[in-house]
Design a protein around this motif. Structure first.
Motif, PDB file in Angstrom:
ATOM      1  N   VAL A   1      33.905  29.129  18.959  1.00  0.00           N
ATOM      2  CA  VAL A   1      33.600  30.459  19.496  1.00  0.00           C
ATOM      3  C   VAL A   1      34.155  30.649  20.890  1.00  0.00           C
ATOM      4  O   VAL A   1      34.684  31.720  21.219  1.00  0.00           O
ATOM      5  CB  VAL A   1      32.077  30.689  19.521  1.00  0.00           C
ATOM      6  N   ALA A   2      34.015  29.635  21.745  1.00  0.00           N
ATOM      7  CA  ALA A   2      34.338  29.814  23.160  1.00  0.00           C
ATOM      8  C   ALA A   2      34.675  28.487  23.807  1.00  0.00           C
ATOM      9  O   ALA A   2      34.552  27.416  23.204  1.00  0.00           O
ATOM     10  CB  ALA A   2      33.133  30.442  23.879  1.00  0.00           C
ATOM     11  N   SER A   3      35.106  28.587  25.058  1.00  0.00           N
ATOM     12  CA  SER A   3      35.295  27.411  25.907  1.00  0.00           C
ATOM     13  C   SER A   3      34.439  27.577  27.159  1.00  0.00           C
ATOM     14  O   SER A   3      34.186  28.704  27.608  1.00  0.00           O
ATOM     15  CB  SER A   3      36.765  27.253  26.318  1.00  0.00           C
ATOM     16  N   LEU A   4      34.018  26.456  27.681  1.00  0.00           N
ATOM     17  CA  LEU A   4      33.196  26.453  28.893  1.00  0.00           C
ATOM     18  C   LEU A   4      33.867  25.536  29.902  1.00  0.00           C
ATOM     19  O   LEU A   4      34.104  24.352  29.607  1.00  0.00           O
ATOM     20  CB  LEU A   4      31.783  25.961  28.575  1.00  0.00           C
ATOM     21  N   PHE A   5      34.173  26.099  31.060  1.00  0.00           N
ATOM     22  CA  PHE A   5      34.831  25.345  32.118  1.00  0.00           C
ATOM     23  C   PHE A   5      33.836  25.125  33.255  1.00  0.00           C
ATOM     24  O   PHE A   5      33.235  26.084  33.752  1.00  0.00           O
ATOM     25  CB  PHE A   5      36.053  26.098  32.642  1.00  0.00           C
ATOM     26  N   ILE A   6      33.704  23.878  33.656  1.00  0.00           N
ATOM     27  CA  ILE A   6      32.771  23.521  34.724  1.00  0.00           C
ATOM     28  C   ILE A   6      33.523  22.681  35.750  1.00  0.00           C
ATOM     29  O   ILE A   6      33.997  21.592  35.426  1.00  0.00           O
ATOM     30  CB  ILE A   6      31.574  22.725  34.167  1.00  0.00           C
TER      31      ILE A   6
END
Lengths: 117, 110
Positions: B59-64
């Motif tokens: 669904v998505a990517s998460l960048f931290i």
């Protein structure tokens, strides 16, 4: 699995009447949560249960609100007497409730839209 | 629990990549970052969760970033069906309670 089931989906009642909202969590989930959502206050946690025991009811607005979980597959949220300011969408959610990992995923039901006239 | 700050609303055209950034300056060492999506007239739905660097799912990517004081949810090639409110939540390992802020209302324009 059918997911979290809530009933009724819509409820219209008059001020002073008793309202009972019902929730069936996902089978095998140990935690159950009741939320209220309004435009003004957003999504608020009212109470949550783990293994049928209320763990945190600090979000319950006042004594007119009560919640029970008599068994692992059923919970009720009751408002008595109801007031117009109780109009909101009430969501029930459940999670595995093992508490040994990152924030556990909560699965939300479709909500009950309550209107108190 | 760490306080989160997100834009109140965003607009984007179909087919574009959308990035929603959440600030959580006082995130604790054992806090995780979780994003939920809420479509109109539905309950919130889990999208993605991460602790550091990058996480990607269907669904998505998460960048931290390394300091973890912010996170960015990235939605590739959005469509009209991605119109929803997106919530960023921060909470500790083993935490059961979710605290929802105001979220970001994303509107996709045809």
């Amino acid at each position: 699995d059918a997911g979290v089931i809530q009933s009724p989906r819509h409820e219209v009642t008059e001020m002073g009447q008793e309202v009972t909202l019902r929730c069936k969590p996902i089978s095998g989930h140990n935690s159950l949560f009741w939320y209220r959502q309004t435009m003004m206050r957003g999504l608020e946690l009212l109470i949550y249960f783990n293994n049928n025991v209320p763990i945190d009811d600090s979000g319950m607005p006042e004594d007119r609100f009560s919640a029970k979980m008599p068994n692992a597959s059923f919970s009720t949220l009751k408002i008595q007497p109801s007031e117009p300011r109780d109009s909101a969408v009430y969501f029930c959610a459940s999670s595995l409730g093992v508490g040994r990992g990152p924030q556990e995923t909560q699965y939300f039901g479709p909500g009950t839209r309550l209107l108190v006239l | 629990l760490a306080k989160t700050t997100q834009p109140i609303s965003m607009d984007s055209y179909e087919g574009q990549e959308v990035n929603i950034t959440c600030s959580h300056n006082n995130i604790a060492t054992n806090d995780y970052i979780t994003w939920y999506q809420q479509f109109p007239s539905q309950g919130p739905r889990f999208i993605i969760q991460g602790y550091k660097t990058k996480v990607t799912n269907e669904v998505a990517s998460l960048f931290i970033p390394a300091d973890r004081k912010s996170s960015t949810l990235s939605l590739p090639r959005v469509s009209l069906s991605d119109t929803a409110v997106y919530y960023c939540l921060v909470g500790p390992f083993g935490n059961e309670k979710l605290t929802f802020g105001t979220g970001t209302r994303l509107t996709i324009i045809p």
